[in-house]
Design an enzyme around this catalytic site. Structure first.
Site, PDB file in Angstrom:
ATOM      1  N   GLU A  10     -84.137  95.231  -3.581  1.00 47.91           N
ATOM      2  CA  GLU A  10     -84.024  94.048  -2.712  1.00 47.91           C
ATOM      3  C   GLU A  10     -82.572  93.765  -2.309  1.00 47.91           C
ATOM      4  OE1 GLU A  10     -83.705  90.091  -4.133  1.00 47.91           O
ATOM      5  OE2 GLU A  10     -84.476  90.611  -6.114  1.00 47.91           O
TER       6      GLU A  10
ATOM      7  N   LYS B  97     -82.053  84.056   3.844  1.00 46.42           N
ATOM      8  CA  LYS B  97     -82.794  84.529   2.672  1.00 46.42           C
ATOM      9  C   LYS B  97     -84.261  84.631   3.081  1.00 46.42           C
ATOM     10  CE  LYS B  97     -84.269  82.605  -1.756  1.00 46.42           C
ATOM     11  NZ  LYS B  97     -84.146  81.454  -2.666  1.00 46.42           N
TER      12      LYS B  97
ATOM     13  N   VAL C  15     -87.795  88.977  -3.395  1.00 44.85           N
ATOM     14  CA  VAL C  15     -88.845  89.797  -3.999  1.00 44.85           C
ATOM     15  C   VAL C  15     -90.066  89.831  -3.072  1.00 44.85           C
ATOM     16  CG1 VAL C  15     -90.493  89.936  -5.923  1.00 44.85           C
ATOM     17  CG2 VAL C  15     -88.056  89.493  -6.370  1.00 44.85           C
TER      18      VAL C  15
ATOM     19  N   ASP D 295     -93.061  73.415  -6.444  1.00 39.87           N
ATOM     20  CA  ASP D 295     -92.108  74.413  -5.936  1.00 39.87           C
ATOM     21  C   ASP D 295     -92.447  75.744  -6.596  1.00 39.87           C
ATOM     22  OD1 ASP D 295     -90.064  76.019  -5.109  1.00 39.87           O
ATOM     23  OD2 ASP D 295     -88.442  74.632  -5.631  1.00 39.87           O
TER      24      ASP D 295
ATOM     25  N   SER E 174     -92.560  79.682  -6.224  1.00 37.62           N
ATOM     26  CA  SER E 174     -91.956  80.739  -5.412  1.00 37.62           C
ATOM     27  C   SER E 174     -93.019  81.548  -4.683  1.00 37.62           C
ATOM     28  CB  SER E 174     -91.141  81.678  -6.299  1.00 37.62           C
ATOM     29  OG  SER E 174     -90.683  82.771  -5.526  1.00 37.62           O
ATOM     30  N   ALA E 175     -92.720  81.868  -3.429  1.00 38.11           N
ATOM     31  CA  ALA E 175     -93.613  82.736  -2.643  1.00 38.11           C
ATOM     32  C   ALA E 175     -93.744  84.118  -3.293  1.00 38.11           C
ATOM     33  CB  ALA E 175     -93.086  82.866  -1.219  1.00 38.11           C
ATOM     34  N   ASP E 176     -92.818  84.454  -4.204  1.00 38.72           N
ATOM     35  CA  ASP E 176     -92.925  85.740  -4.921  1.00 38.72           C
ATOM     36  C   ASP E 176     -94.261  85.836  -5.661  1.00 38.72           C
ATOM     37  OD1 ASP E 176     -90.293  86.143  -4.138  1.00 38.72           O
ATOM     38  OD2 ASP E 176     -89.439  85.976  -6.163  1.00 38.72           O
TER      39      ASP E 176
ATOM     40  N   LYS F 148     -86.076  83.989 -14.842  1.00 42.54           N
ATOM     41  CA  LYS F 148     -85.089  83.199 -15.570  1.00 42.54           C
ATOM     42  C   LYS F 148     -85.725  81.929 -16.089  1.00 42.54           C
ATOM     43  CE  LYS F 148     -80.612  84.464 -13.940  1.00 42.54           C
ATOM     44  NZ  LYS F 148     -80.763  85.072 -12.614  1.00 42.54           N
TER      45      LYS F 148
HETATM   46  N1  PSU Z   1     -83.984  85.425  -9.743  1.00 46.92           N
HETATM   47  C1  PSU Z   1     -82.862  86.032 -10.176  1.00 46.92           C
HETATM   48  N2  PSU Z   1     -81.996  86.562  -9.271  1.00 46.92           N
HETATM   49  C2  PSU Z   1     -82.250  86.526  -7.933  1.00 46.92           C
HETATM   50  C3  PSU Z   1     -83.464  85.909  -7.488  1.00 46.92           C
HETATM   51  C4  PSU Z   1     -84.293  85.385  -8.419  1.00 46.92           C
HETATM   52  O1  PSU Z   1     -82.645  86.065 -11.380  1.00 46.92           O
HETATM   53  O2  PSU Z   1     -81.430  87.032  -7.136  1.00 46.92           O
HETATM   54  C5  PSU Z   1     -83.806  85.905  -6.028  1.00 46.92           C
HETATM   55  C6  PSU Z   1     -84.897  86.961  -5.739  1.00 46.92           C
HETATM   56  O3  PSU Z   1     -84.633  87.552  -4.480  1.00 46.92           O
HETATM   57  C7  PSU Z   1     -86.171  86.130  -5.687  1.00 46.92           C
HETATM   58  C8  PSU Z   1     -85.664  84.833  -5.086  1.00 46.92           C
HETATM   59  O4  PSU Z   1     -87.193  86.710  -4.912  1.00 46.92           O
HETATM   60  O5  PSU Z   1     -84.378  84.640  -5.672  1.00 46.92           O
HETATM   61  C9  PSU Z   1     -86.598  83.674  -5.382  1.00 46.92           C
HETATM   62  O6  PSU Z   1     -86.238  82.575  -4.623  1.00 46.92           O
HETATM   63  P1  PSU Z   1     -87.195  81.281  -4.531  1.00 46.92           P
HETATM   64  O7  PSU Z   1     -87.169  80.719  -5.937  1.00 46.92           O
HETATM   65  O8  PSU Z   1     -86.557  80.383  -3.522  1.00 46.92           O
HETATM   66  O9  PSU Z   1     -88.549  81.790  -4.156  1.00 46.92           O
HETATM   67 MN    MN Z   2     -88.704  77.655  -4.302  1.00 45.26          MN
END
Ligand code: PSU
Ligand code: MN
Length: 311
Positions: A25, A88, A108, A138, A140-142, A159
């Protein structure tokens, strides 16, 4: 093939010949680590994939062109762009970046979508997004992407800036297997183990390949999470990681930081609070995951090219 997708010749050749390829990524380059260690780490991950006998394919959007397999110069250029100037790119953002001809980094979720479009099967990264602490909506879309896109994601869990029990609940609802690679419980990025239950434990790349192959043969459309703990030498003490994360999360809350800005903010603050230590753990696990991803991709190619497909 769609005209917005550019696959680097080395990657296209490998795919054509059923040789192993690992997706990487780009959000960790633009939003996860600071310049120049972001570029050094991205290139070290590519090298680790190669050492495992696979071809790396770092994915990003460059001037609106979805690119699978950035050159070293392209990684350098993306990594040197000023923080905050690169979009992003998760599922909702991809069409915007392409339509407006932007430079954008894939998360991701975004990387899984593109990897699947290009015909890749394995993707290695650091941590996935999850459900944010104190903000159960909230999500994540992941996690949703893992439920709908058949890519094997090699990572070190999520994390503990996130609510990990809730994150596992959402993964279960989405039908995503969580497999420990040499570990019995979910790792939380800087620490090897949380005690939180996962679905299976494996020890070898061949076992991972068999699970991926089974999901494919069964026509399952979901992703699979392979959770690889940070190498023991670089693990942070749980209390230290936890304290830094709690402080960073509180600061985000106090400063009114929301939505897609939360994760980059917290990542940056945790790294500042722990000094070099969290960064060293971060880089070590990223390179290790790239190596394991390469091994899994290699085992998968081996399996697919030496066995008669099940019909
Ligand atoms: N967690 C990490 N390092 C990162 C990310 C997540 O420890 O760099 C990044 C990844 O690209 C992940 C994104 O897909 O943050 C998730 O963001 P959000 O929580 O806004 O979905
Ligand atoms: Mn989010």
């Amino acid at each position: 093939m769609n005209s917005h997708l550019h696959i680097a010749p080395e990657v296209a050749d490998a795919l054509h010949e059923q040789r192993p390829v690992v997706a990487l990524e780009s959000t960790l380059i633009t939003h996860g680590l600071a310049y120049p260690s972001n570029v050094e780490t991205a290139l070290a991950m590519e090298a680790a994939v190669r050492e495992s006998g696979a071809v790396p394919a770092t994915i990003a959007v460059l001037g609106g062109q979805i690119t699978v397999g950035l050159s070293h110069d392209e990684v350098e250029r993306l990594g040197a762009l000023p923080t905050g100037t690169v979009r992003k790119c998760s599922r909702r953002d991809l069409s915007i970046a392409v339509g407006l001809g932007e430079d954008a980094a894939t998360t991701v979720a975004g990387t899984m979508i593109v990897a699947h479009m290009a015909g890749l099967r394995v993707f290695a990264t650091g941590g996935i997004g999850g459900v944010h602490r104190g903000h159960p909506f909230d999500v994540s879309a992941d996690l949703i992407e893992l439920g709908r896109t058949p890519i094997a994601v090699v990572c070190s869990g999520a994390k503990s800036i996130l609510d990990l029990p809730l994150t596992l609940e959402v993964l279960e609802t989405q039908g995503v297997p969580v497999i420990g690679y040499g570990i019995d419980s979910l790792p939380s990025f800087y620490t090897r183990s949380t005690g939180l239950p996962i679905d299976a434990r494996i020890e070898r790349p061949e076992q991972a390949a068999r699970i991926v192959e089974a999901a494919h043969a069964l026509g399952m459309q979901h992703g699979i999470l392979f959770a690889v703990p940070v190498p023991a030498e670089e693990e942070l003490p749980y209390e230290q990681a936890e304290a830094a994360i709690q402080q960073a999360t509180d600061e985000a809350e106090a400063q009114g930081i929301h939505g897609k800005a939360v994760t980059p903010f917290v990542l940056k603050r945790v790294s500042e609070i722990t000094g070099g230590e969290s960064k060293r753990a971060n880089v070590t696990l990223l390179v290790n995951n790239a190596r394991v991803g390469g091994q899994i991709a290699a085992a998968l190619s081996e399996l697919e090219t030496t066995t008669i497909p099940v019909r």
